[in-house]
Design a protein around this motif. Structure first.
Motif, short mmCIF file in Angstrom:
data_model
loop_
_atom_site.label_atom_id
_atom_site.label_comp_id
_atom_site.label_asym_id
_atom_site.label_seq_id
_atom_site.Cartn_x
_atom_site.Cartn_y
_atom_site.Cartn_z
N SER A 1 0.84 -1.20 0.00
CA SER A 1 0.00 0.00 0.00
C SER A 1 0.87 1.24 0.00
CB SER A 1 -0.91 0.01 1.24
OG SER A 1 -0.14 0.27 2.42
N TRP A 2 0.25 2.37 -0.34
CA TRP A 2 0.97 3.65 -0.30
C TRP A 2 1.48 3.92 1.12
CZ3 TRP A 2 3.74 7.21 -2.30
CH2 TRP A 2 3.82 8.49 -1.74
N GLY A 3 0.65 3.66 2.12
CA GLY A 3 1.08 3.88 3.50
C GLY A 3 2.27 3.03 3.89
N GLU A 4 2.30 1.78 3.41
CA GLU A 4 3.44 0.90 3.69
C GLU A 4 4.70 1.42 3.01
OE1 GLU A 4 0.99 -3.31 4.28
OE2 GLU A 4 1.63 -2.67 2.27
N PHE A 5 4.56 1.90 1.79
CA PHE A 5 5.71 2.46 1.08
C PHE A 5 6.26 3.67 1.83
CE2 PHE A 5 7.22 5.68 -2.01
CZ PHE A 5 8.31 5.00 -2.54
N ARG A 6 5.40 4.59 2.19
CA ARG A 6 5.83 5.78 2.94
C ARG A 6 6.54 5.38 4.23
NH1 ARG A 6 1.50 10.40 3.84
NH2 ARG A 6 3.36 11.18 4.89
N GLY A 7 5.99 4.40 4.92
CA GLY A 7 6.56 3.99 6.19
C GLY A 7 7.93 3.38 6.06
N ARG A 8 8.11 2.51 5.07
CA ARG A 8 9.42 1.86 4.95
C ARG A 8 10.48 2.82 4.43
NH1 ARG A 8 10.83 0.74 -0.55
NH2 ARG A 8 9.11 -0.06 -1.83
N VAL A 9 10.09 3.80 3.60
CA VAL A 9 11.06 4.81 3.17
C VAL A 9 11.50 5.65 4.36
CG1 VAL A 9 11.37 6.89 1.75
CG2 VAL A 9 10.25 4.87 0.78
N ALA A 10 10.56 6.01 5.21
CA ALA A 10 10.90 6.78 6.41
C ALA A 10 11.83 5.97 7.32
CB ALA A 10 9.64 7.17 7.16
N ASP A 11 11.56 4.67 7.44
CA ASP A 11 12.43 3.80 8.26
C ASP A 11 13.85 3.74 7.68
OD1 ASP A 11 10.35 3.25 9.98
OD2 ASP A 11 9.90 1.29 9.11
N ALA A 12 13.94 3.62 6.36
CA ALA A 12 15.25 3.55 5.71
C ALA A 12 16.02 4.85 5.89
CB ALA A 12 15.08 3.24 4.22
N LEU A 13 15.34 5.96 5.77
CA LEU A 13 15.99 7.26 5.95
C LEU A 13 16.49 7.40 7.39
CD1 LEU A 13 16.72 9.96 4.67
CD2 LEU A 13 14.46 10.80 5.37
N GLY A 14 15.68 6.96 8.35
CA GLY A 14 16.12 6.98 9.74
C GLY A 14 17.34 6.11 9.97
N PHE A 15 17.37 4.95 9.33
CA PHE A 15 18.51 4.04 9.43
C PHE A 15 19.78 4.71 8.89
CE2 PHE A 15 21.18 0.91 7.17
CZ PHE A 15 21.54 0.08 8.22
N ALA A 16 19.68 5.34 7.74
CA ALA A 16 20.86 5.93 7.11
C ALA A 16 21.40 7.13 7.87
CB ALA A 16 20.52 6.34 5.68
N THR A 17 20.53 7.86 8.56
CA THR A 17 20.95 9.08 9.23
C THR A 17 21.16 8.91 10.73
OG1 THR A 17 18.63 9.80 9.40
CG2 THR A 17 19.90 10.58 7.50
N ASP A 18 20.90 7.72 11.25
CA ASP A 18 21.18 7.43 12.66
C ASP A 18 22.63 6.95 12.74
OD1 ASP A 18 21.15 6.86 15.34
OD2 ASP A 18 19.89 5.07 15.16
N THR A 19 23.56 7.88 12.73
CA THR A 19 24.96 7.52 12.55
C THR A 19 25.87 8.65 13.01
OG1 THR A 19 26.58 6.90 10.86
CG2 THR A 19 24.89 8.45 10.18
N ASP A 20 27.10 8.29 13.32
CA ASP A 20 28.13 9.29 13.59
C ASP A 20 28.89 9.67 12.32
OD1 ASP A 20 27.57 9.39 16.33
OD2 ASP A 20 28.88 7.67 16.74
N ALA A 21 28.59 9.00 11.20
CA ALA A 21 29.26 9.31 9.94
C ALA A 21 28.93 10.74 9.52
CB ALA A 21 28.83 8.32 8.86
N ARG A 22 29.86 11.37 8.86
CA ARG A 22 29.68 12.76 8.42
C ARG A 22 29.28 12.84 6.95
NH1 ARG A 22 28.25 14.87 12.37
NH2 ARG A 22 28.65 16.95 11.47
N ARG A 23 29.59 11.80 6.18
CA ARG A 23 29.23 11.77 4.77
C ARG A 23 28.62 10.41 4.44
NH1 ARG A 23 34.48 14.65 1.78
NH2 ARG A 23 33.94 16.81 2.36
N VAL A 24 27.33 10.39 4.28
CA VAL A 24 26.60 9.15 4.02
C VAL A 24 26.17 9.12 2.56
CG1 VAL A 24 24.62 7.74 4.66
CG2 VAL A 24 25.75 9.15 6.40
N LEU A 25 26.52 8.05 1.88
CA LEU A 25 26.12 7.84 0.49
C LEU A 25 25.05 6.75 0.44
CD1 LEU A 25 26.49 8.20 -2.60
CD2 LEU A 25 28.30 6.46 -2.47
N VAL A 26 23.93 7.06 -0.19
CA VAL A 26 22.86 6.09 -0.41
C VAL A 26 22.62 5.96 -1.90
CG1 VAL A 26 20.36 5.69 -0.17
CG2 VAL A 26 21.69 6.42 1.81
N VAL A 27 22.46 4.75 -2.40
CA VAL A 27 22.04 4.52 -3.77
C VAL A 27 20.62 3.95 -3.73
CG1 VAL A 27 22.46 3.33 -5.94
CG2 VAL A 27 24.39 4.13 -4.58
#
Length: 214
Positions: A124-150
């Motif tokens: 569903s659209w809601g599921e898509f929105r939710g998992r994208v938000a989770d992925a973004l939280g995962f990528a930015t929950d870090t001490d890294a200063r330069r994060v690359l996502v593909v």
């Protein structure tokens, strides 16, 4: 403040039996964007992709050293499923083979999906929105200063739209603009996200033949 750079995967094999692989042009695009980042002194200290082959292959072609992490939340929405579901099991051949027809129909389909009018879709659209938000939280929950996502165009469109507080339909308007191997730069700190750059392709300035959208 830290930087998140999201790169859309290189061109994939549109219209083929296996879309989830890079074309020769897609591999050249991935190498070109990596060369640009190196020229500007931007080298990631954390790298994340979705689990799709075209995303993983793009990062491999970029050739940065280091460990790669994967999060399925960065995977594209399943446009084959959405189109087939909308058309009762099988999308018409022109929708899957003709680029203009495909993207015009896909835009209308996504707008219907956002209103929960695609009954029976695998996600569903809601599921898509939710998992994208989770992925973004995962990528930015870090001490890294330069994060690359593909990632992919729909995910990038959703991240940009949500960062700007835009209404749902804006996601698809952004999605359709996103070029293969384009750069999308964000600044983040303590849960805050700011868009700094959208759909940039300076690596095409001297090689316009590399430009593609699908």
């Amino acid at each position: 403040m830290a930087e998140l750079v999201i790169v859309r995967h290189g061109q994939a094999a549109f219209g083929s039996d296996n879309y989830d692989r890079l074309s020769d042009l897609g591999r050249r695009q991935a190498r070109a964007v990596a060369a640009h980042l190196r020229r500007t002194g931007w080298v990631p200290d954390r790298m994340v992709t979705g689990t799709l082959d075209r995303q993983v292959e793009t990062l491999a072609e970029m050739g940065f050293d280091g460990t790669t992490e994967r999060h399925a939340g960065f995977n594209e929405y399943d446009f084959h499923d959405l189109l087939n579901t909308r058309f009762g099991g099988q999308a018409p051949e022109p929708v899957m083979q003709d680029r203009k027809t495909h993207f015009r129909t896909l835009r209308d389909t996504i707008l219907e999906w956002q209103q929960d009018h695609i009954a029976g879709a695998a996600e569903s659209w809601g599921e898509f929105r939710g998992r994208v938000a989770d992925a973004l939280g995962f990528a930015t929950d870090t001490d890294a200063r330069r994060v690359l996502v593909v990632s992919s165009g729909g995910v990038i469109g959703q991240i940009v739209a949500s960062t700007l507080g835009a209404p749902d339909p804006m996601m698809m308007e952004l999605n359709l603009q996103v070029k293969n191997s384009s750069l999308h730069r964000f600044i983040f700190s303590r849960g805050r996200m700011m868009l700094a750059e959208f759909n940039a392709t300076p690596h095409f300035d001297a090689a316009p033949d590399l430009l593609s959208y699908s």
